[in-house]
Design a protein around this motif. Structure first.
Motif: not given
Length: 193
Positions: A95-104
């Motif tokens: 799986v790949a994240r297509t949005s930036p990581a970050g709290r909230g």
């Protein structure tokens, strides 16, 4: 296993399992479900997978971009629990994240080529359980199961959404439901009488 366990049904002289008419369908399905789930998990775990990983990958393959929260809702677990599952999938390259990581922030997730390969391997593993499970059933019996089981699952979904205070029995005289469509919850009917 308990004496009434459907898996304990001894074959009759024809080699077919003896009928167990005294057990309610709910008990038979619960027993079968538990045994199948145990076998599926055993086989998936032998290959380094799990039903939870398969469920998350399957949902993401079908609907790319789902968030942790939505995946958790579909799996019946918390978003935090699903984050741990997705982290395993990310570490495996599935799986790949297509949005930036970050709290909230909502994490939009996509299945990678490796994830598609893993999902195919998991489906192949399931087929290895399914064929022996259905062994001895005629084409008509397999077709009947293929029609009946999704309907039963749909009924169970409606029953779960109705809640524990809902009587879903049918009135023997009229054939009408006494559950939500035929009068609401037991508590609501008691208040009306």
């Amino acid at each position: 296993m308990a004496a009434d366990d459907p898996a304990d049904a001894s074959p009759d002289r024809s080699g077919q399992p003896a009928a167990v008419p005294s057990l309610p369908f709910a008990l038979l399905l619960a027993g079968a479900g538990r045994l199948v789930q145990d076998e599926v998990n055993r086989r998936l775990e032998a290959r380094g997978h799990s039903l939870r990983l398969m469920g998350a990958l399957g949902h993401l393959a079908h609907e790319p971009g789902l968030s942790y929260s939505e995946l958790g809702r579909r799996a019946g677990v918390t978003a935090q629990s699903m984050q741990a599952t997705v982290l395993r999938l990310e570490q495996a390259g599935a799986v790949a994240r297509t949005s930036p990581a970050g709290r909230g922030r909502t994490a939009h997730l996509q299945v990678t080529e490796e994830g598609r390969r893993m999902l195919e391997d998991m489906r192949h593993t399931l087929a290895g359980v399914e064929e022996p499970l259905l062994d001895g059933l005629s084409a008509a019996e397999r077709a009947a199961l293929g029609t009946a089981l999704p309907r039963l699952l749909g009924n169970l979904g409606r029953l779960r959404r109705a809640g524990p205070d809902t009587d879903t029995s049918t009135d023997a005289d009229t054939g009408t439901g006494t559950g939500p469509a035929g009068g609401g919850s037991v508590r609501a009917r008691r208040q009306r009488t």
